[in-house]
Design a protein around this motif. Structure first.
Motif, mmCIF file in Angstrom:
data_model
loop_
_atom_site.group_PDB
_atom_site.id
_atom_site.type_symbol
_atom_site.label_atom_id
_atom_site.label_comp_id
_atom_site.label_asym_id
_atom_site.label_seq_id
_atom_site.Cartn_x
_atom_site.Cartn_y
_atom_site.Cartn_z
ATOM 1 N N GLU A 9 0.834 -1.204 0.000
ATOM 2 C CA GLU A 9 0.000 0.000 0.000
ATOM 3 C C GLU A 9 0.868 1.253 0.000
ATOM 4 N N LYS A 12 2.339 1.718 -3.474
ATOM 5 C CA LYS A 12 1.333 2.262 -4.396
ATOM 6 C C LYS A 12 1.127 3.756 -4.172
ATOM 7 N N ASP A 13 1.004 4.168 -2.912
ATOM 8 C CA ASP A 13 0.801 5.584 -2.604
ATOM 9 C C ASP A 13 1.994 6.420 -3.061
ATOM 10 N N GLU A 16 1.903 6.676 -6.962
ATOM 11 C CA GLU A 16 0.825 7.552 -7.424
ATOM 12 C C GLU A 16 1.157 9.015 -7.182
ATOM 13 N N ASP A 86 -0.531 -3.135 -13.028
ATOM 14 C CA ASP A 86 -0.015 -2.168 -12.056
ATOM 15 C C ASP A 86 -0.847 -2.221 -10.787
ATOM 16 N N LEU A 87 -0.219 -1.873 -9.673
ATOM 17 C CA LEU A 87 -0.900 -1.828 -8.377
ATOM 18 C C LEU A 87 -1.980 -0.752 -8.318
ATOM 19 N N SER A 88 -1.790 0.315 -9.064
ATOM 20 C CA SER A 88 -2.595 1.524 -8.919
ATOM 21 C C SER A 88 -3.746 1.586 -9.925
ATOM 22 N N ASN A 110 -1.310 -7.058 -8.278
ATOM 23 C CA ASN A 110 0.024 -7.193 -7.711
ATOM 24 C C ASN A 110 0.624 -8.490 -8.249
ATOM 25 N N TYR A 129 9.932 -4.202 -6.744
ATOM 26 C CA TYR A 129 8.477 -4.244 -6.613
ATOM 27 C C TYR A 129 8.009 -5.081 -5.434
#
Length: 200
Positions: A9, A12-13, A16, A86-88, A110, A129
């Protein structure tokens, strides 16, 4: 794997917040610097592809690398069918807008846990990653679940111009994990190696 949820998480943040506000498509794909340097240190990915086939980019961000790899490969008459992960959700949305005709081939997920609908001829990823203690398991999972028989896993590493070169490169890390690296592609800018891609 619940103990790693916070780690992913936070990743990802971080991505982004850095990518979405950027102005250029290569910056939105996680690269800082001029377009000429982007080409010099990302084009080696396309150079790994000698035959036409499917390409899954794990960590595809806004899809610009997928778009460029298709273009660079086509210059050598190699046709690449792009797939993204992608995670986002936000970045995947940007990638789908960029690659409208391939938007059904770009997914949120993921690579450590997500199961693809099919396998691919070429799969690109990076060791960063996943947490360091999961790297071997991650590579084993990609080889087993993502890469076609006879396909290639492209494990990329990118460095900044400020890097002092003392840390081992990705191919050495993979060999230390017990993987056999077939060969590498390199990317240079102003005489300094900034990209190395290990092919398994």
């Amino acid at each position: 794997m619940e103990e790693y949820q916070k780690w992913f998480e936070e990743l990802k943040d971080l991505l982004e917040s850095a990518y979405v506000k950027a102005d250029t498509p290569w910056e939105q794909s996680g690269f800082s610097g001029p377009e000429e340097r982007w080409v010099a240190v990302r084009k080696p990915i396309a150079n790994c592809m000698n035959d036409s086939g499917t390409f899954r980019d794990i960590g595809c961000a806004n899809g610009y690398l997928l778009e460029c790899v298709m273009k660079w490969a086509s210059e050598r008459e190699v046709e690449i069918d792009p797939w993204g992960l992608d995670l986002s959700e936000t970045l995947v949305g940007m990638a789908k807008k960029r690659l409208q005709d391939k938007k059904k081939q770009i997914f949120v997920g993921n690579g450590m846990y997500w199961n693809p609908p099919r396998k691919f001829d070429y799969v690109r990823t990076e060791l960063c990653y996943v947490p360091e203690e999961l790297r071997k398991e991650y590579i084993e999972r990609l080889l087993g679940n993502f890469v076609n028989d006879g396909g290639r896993l492209l494990v990329a590493e990118y460095r900044s111009q400020k890097d002092d070169g003392r840390d081992p490169w990705v191919d050495d890390l993979l060999k230390d994990m017990g993987f056999e690296v077939d060969y590498c592609e390199w990317g240079y800018w102003q005489g300094k190696e900034l990209t190395r891609i290990a092919l398994i």
